[in-house]
Design an enzyme around this catalytic site. Structure first.
Site, PDB file in Angstrom:
ATOM      1  N   HIS A  81      32.340   4.885  36.652  1.00 20.48           N
ATOM      2  CA  HIS A  81      32.696   4.315  35.368  1.00 20.48           C
ATOM      3  C   HIS A  81      32.559   5.403  34.284  1.00 20.48           C
ATOM      4  CE1 HIS A  81      33.249   0.579  33.077  1.00 20.48           C
ATOM      5  NE2 HIS A  81      32.611   1.232  32.121  1.00 20.48           N
ATOM      6  N   ALA A  82      33.680   5.806  33.687  1.00 15.82           N
ATOM      7  CA  ALA A  82      33.658   6.944  32.755  1.00 15.82           C
ATOM      8  C   ALA A  82      32.819   6.621  31.520  1.00 15.82           C
ATOM      9  CB  ALA A  82      35.077   7.303  32.329  1.00 15.82           C
ATOM     10  N   HIS A 137      40.536   8.995  25.740  1.00 16.65           N
ATOM     11  CA  HIS A 137      39.674   7.914  25.260  1.00 16.65           C
ATOM     12  C   HIS A 137      38.215   8.375  25.166  1.00 16.65           C
ATOM     13  CE1 HIS A 137      38.055   3.733  25.078  1.00 16.65           C
ATOM     14  NE2 HIS A 137      37.050   4.305  25.718  1.00 16.65           N
ATOM     15  N   GLU A 138      37.693   8.960  26.234  1.00 15.17           N
ATOM     16  CA  GLU A 138      36.274   9.336  26.258  1.00 15.17           C
ATOM     17  C   GLU A 138      35.964  10.389  25.190  1.00 15.17           C
ATOM     18  OE1 GLU A 138      34.028   7.684  27.764  1.00 15.17           O
ATOM     19  OE2 GLU A 138      35.448   6.473  28.891  1.00 15.17           O
ATOM     20  N   HIS A 155      35.157   9.079  21.837  1.00 14.61           N
ATOM     21  CA  HIS A 155      33.737   8.755  21.617  1.00 14.61           C
ATOM     22  C   HIS A 155      32.972  10.000  21.166  1.00 14.61           C
ATOM     23  CE1 HIS A 155      33.926   4.703  23.107  1.00 14.61           C
ATOM     24  NE2 HIS A 155      34.224   5.038  24.355  1.00 14.61           N
ATOM     25  N   HIS A 158      30.027  -5.373  33.430  1.00 12.14           N
ATOM     26  CA  HIS A 158      29.386  -5.600  32.131  1.00 12.14           C
ATOM     27  C   HIS A 158      28.485  -6.827  32.107  1.00 12.14           C
ATOM     28  CE1 HIS A 158      32.794  -2.985  31.538  1.00 12.14           C
ATOM     29  NE2 HIS A 158      32.266  -2.583  30.406  1.00 12.14           N
ATOM     30  N   TYR A 202      35.647  -4.684  23.392  1.00 12.49           N
ATOM     31  CA  TYR A 202      36.886  -4.207  24.017  1.00 12.49           C
ATOM     32  C   TYR A 202      38.090  -5.002  23.516  1.00 12.49           C
ATOM     33  CZ  TYR A 202      33.483  -1.940  27.014  1.00 12.49           C
ATOM     34  OH  TYR A 202      32.428  -1.189  27.468  1.00 12.49           O
ATOM     35  N   GLU A 261      35.267   2.079  20.708  1.00 10.73           N
ATOM     36  CA  GLU A 261      36.261   1.982  21.779  1.00 10.73           C
ATOM     37  C   GLU A 261      37.662   2.222  21.234  1.00 10.73           C
ATOM     38  OE1 GLU A 261      35.433   1.941  24.797  1.00 10.73           O
ATOM     39  OE2 GLU A 261      33.306   1.622  24.363  1.00 10.73           O
TER      40      GLU A 261
HETATM   41 ZN   LIG Z   1      34.935   3.675  25.899  1.00  8.04          ZN
END
Ligand SMILES: [Zn+2]
Length: 729
Positions: free
Chosen positions: A468-469, A498-499, A502, A628, A638, A526
């Site tokens: 899970h990234a 995406h990452e 963050h 989750h 999300y 997110e």
């Molecule tokens: Zn994320």
């Protein structure tokens, strides 16, 4: 009434009042018979003449070692004599304990901490010698009354006393304490001042100060009308211990649930598969029987065994939330959005209603494609969709079945990003470098060298990791890292963007005070990453040299790209909403423990229009098979992020002066977008989220309109395709 009298009245009958110590002993002999004896009187456990103890043992010989109780009498630290407490020794011994009653030095000869240190020496003696009396040195318990209960509490809670006396604090298994002072600073009584008032750090004299989650079990008893040592001492210590214990239990259950998930396995054709493997295979497998096996085995093996523990977790988490003034844990989660929990629930409902028509058309279209592929027996043309046919273990994103549902003869996508990356010989590191390049093109500073040294960019060969990234800011300044099992394909190319979103967000707010080191709300974090991911448009791919001018999509191919996007982005919305609505219901008690599965199935049907491939019962707990839920990560973020990312994306495109259809926009290389974006990011959590939203988009309202605009060209086409079908379920 003196304290000792109070103790006696608790332990025996009123007939004993006023007796001499010897009389007391005799009195107790009558009650206990001759079942106990003084095994040793006046054994010395230290140099001072005061440091002597008595050992009481059951008369009947035991071959197995017996549990031990060490009893500390009271007397305001100024009086007391072990000889007066033979009745206690007899009483414990008669019940099968080896009982030890030590003296300790008194005020004014000594002051704190000497009398506690004497107690520790007595425990040390017991540890070293009690086996000679057939006592078990691994089962030592403490008891005490009043000033002695204080000594017992200090020995149980402040580990340093026993450590200094040379014994492992863990040998004390439990403490049963009567009417002790545990929380009495500032000192209001002369006795407390005389014994403890000189100590330079007064909190160190208070047992409650040392409450710890791994303390021995404690039984606290107190007379409610006690005016000498007030009952609030026991009440407060009990509350503090409960809280620490609950935190410890919650911690243990949470860790356990998460690791159960991590160890989870499903099967295909009997072969064991990890969660990562099942996820990957369900994306590409088109055999309905095998899909059903993978889906069912995963949900049965991972979710079902968690059910009991999850229920307990809910109880403890709710107790904690109530202590903080929330109705339940769900209300606490909803309170983090600068509005009331109810307003927040209403906001998510408004957004859902804005996008729901899009979802219903997409569902209708997708169901028709699955029906065409699998036939009525597997997927009927009407009603809900079978959950395992959508290319995703949780049916949360459907992009993987694009090839199944795109109508025959409709435009093929102009390009396959995975193929483009392979052809250009991308490596996992280059995927990440490219994502970094997007941010630097907007004017953000490059990632620090430590990012490349400390991140996990590919899956290690020698150990199993959760793939899970995730993105980290380890020192809250510049130690940015990602953890990702990066593969060279379209999904991970987008995920990398995406990452890093963050990471760049984390660094943008790193000058904020500690409490504001977070996004404006958890949906923002997110959404930023996803906004950048949305920018992976044909225009962008051309700008970075992955796509040639001749490969740019025509209008029909364009629609294919939109459909592919919608299958992930639109399909996700009801799932993004229901995971927390389901848990809000569990936390509030609206969903009872006896209907965990039925409620999950009901909501999956209501919101997503899907059904499980096999019958479920209340033995199952399919929600637990979604990461989750056992990990207790709130999920509405999300849902919000899906909506917000289009709002951010449109704002960026507007700032950059883009005029074409929204879904083709690229703002790669636009410094003005970067400047405005950074303004929002740098605020962190220091301002209410509408302020942050306004800084970048010019509006204070979350709106789904940009998302609807983005997909508008697709919606008209979907409606045409769905002509003659009975949409809905
Ligand atoms: Zn994320």
């Amino acid at each position: 009434m003196t304290r000792r009298d109070a103790l006696l009245s608790g332990l025996s009958s009123a007939a004993l009042f006023g007796c001499s110590p010897a009389g007391l002993l005799n009195g107790f002999s009558r009650i206990t018979g001759d079942s106990a004896r003084l095994a040793v009187g006046g054994a010395s456990f230290g140099g001072d003449p005061r440091l002597k103890l008595d050992v009481w043992a059951p008369n009947r010989r035991s071959s197995a070692p017996l549990p031990v109780v060490v009893f500390f009498y009271g007397g305001g630290w100024v009086s007391g004599e072990r000889g007066e407490y033979g009745f206690v020794g007899r009483a414990f011994a008669a019940r099968g304990f080896i009982a030890v009653i030590p003296d300790y030095r008194l005020v004014p000869e000594v002051r704190f901490p000497a009398f506690v240190e004497d107690g520790a020496r007595a425990i040390r003696w017991v540890h070293d010698h009690i086996a000679e009396f057939i006592g078990d040195p691994r089962r030592i318990h403490i008891s005490g009354h009043s000033a002695g209960a204080y000594i017992g509490a200090m020995l149980s809670l402040d580990r340093h006393f026993l450590v200094d006396a040379g014994v492992d604090p863990a040998i004390v298994r439990a403490a049963a304490l009567l009417s002790g002072p545990y929380d009495f600073y500032p000192f209001t009584e002369q006795r407390g001042r005389d014994a403890l008032g000189h100590w330079p750090r007064p909190l160190e004299t208070q047992p409650i100060h040392f409450v710890r989650r791994d303390a021995p079990s404690m039984l606290l008893m107190h007379g409610t009308a006690d005016t000498v040592v007030r009952p609030r001492n026991s009440e407060r210590l009990a509350a503090a211990l409960r809280k620490a214990g609950a935190a410890a239990e919650l911690n243990r259950i949470s860790t356990d649930l998460s690791s159960q998930y991590g160890r989870g396995r499903g099967t295909m054709g009997g072969e064991q598969l990890t969660g990562n493997e099942i996820e990957a295979r369900m994306g590409t497998n088109r055999n309905p029987a095998q899909l059903r096996e993978m889906w069912t085995s995963w949900n049965n093996n991972v979710g079902s065994p968690m059910r009991q523990e999850y229920q307990r977790m809910v109880e403890i988490a709710n107790a904690g939330a109530r202590e903080l003034g929330f109705a339940d844990t769900g209300a606490m989660w909803r309170s983090k959005y600068d509005m009331s929990p109810d307003e927040f629930a209403a906001l998510t409902e408004r957004l859902w209603q804005e996008v729901r028509p899009l979802y219903v058309e997409l569902h209708c279209f997708t169901r028709a494609g699955l029906n065409r592929r699998y036939g009525n027996a597997v997927q009927p043309a009407e009603g809900p969709i079978r959950a395992d046919l959508l290319g995703n273990l949780w049916a949360q994103e459907w992009g993987n079945v694009y090839d199944v549902v795109a109508p025959p003869g409709s435009g093929r996508p102009a390009y396959d990003l995975t193929a483009l990356l392979e052809r250009a010989h991308y490596t996992p590191e280059r995927v990440i470098r490219t994502a970094e390049g997007f941010f630097t093109s907007l004017g953000f500073e490059a990632l620090p060298q430590t990012f490349w040294e400390r991140s996990m960019i590919t899956q290690p060969r020698d150990r199993e990791v959760i793939c899970h990234a995730s993105a980290w800011d380890v020192d809250n300044v510049n130690d940015l890292r990602i953890k990702m099992c990066t593969r060279v394909n379209a999904d991970d190319f987008v995920t990398a963007h995406h990452e890093l979103g963050h990471n760049f967000y984390q660094r943008a707010y790193n000058t904020q005070p500690f409490l504001y080191l977070d996004s404006a709300n958890d949906g923002f974090h997110e959404a930023i990453g996803d906004t950048i991911a949305l920018s992976v448009t044909p225009e962008y791919l051309q700008q970075i040299g992955l796509l040639q001018q001749s490969q740019m999509p025509n209008a029909e191919q364009d629609r294919s790209l939109l459909l592919r996007q919608a299958l992930d982005k639109i399909a996700f919305l009801p799932f993004g909403l229901l995971v927390d609505r389901y848990r809000w219901g569990i936390f509030s008690g609206q969903i009872a423990p006896g209907e965990y599965q039925a409620a999950w199935d009901r909501m999956r049907l209501e919101y997503q229009g899907i059904r499980p491939p096999v019958a479920r019962t209340e033995q199952n707990f399919d929600a637990g098979a979604k990461y989750h839920v056992p990990a207790s990560v709130p999920y509405t973020r999300y849902f919000l992020a899906r909506i917000l990312q289009f709002q951010f994306f449109k704002a960026a495109c507007d700032i950059s002066g883009w005029h074409g259809p929204l879904h083709r926009c690229s703002f790669y290389g636009n410094r003005e977008v970067g400047r405005r974006l950074n303004e929002m990011l740098a605020m962190g959590l220091s301002r209410p989220w509408p302020d942050a939203l306004e800084a970048f988009t010019g509006t204070r309202e979350i709106s789904a309109e940009p998302m609807v605009e983005y997909f508008r060209p697709l919606l008209g086409w979907l409606r045409e395709q769905n002509q003659g079908r009975r949409c809905g379920w």
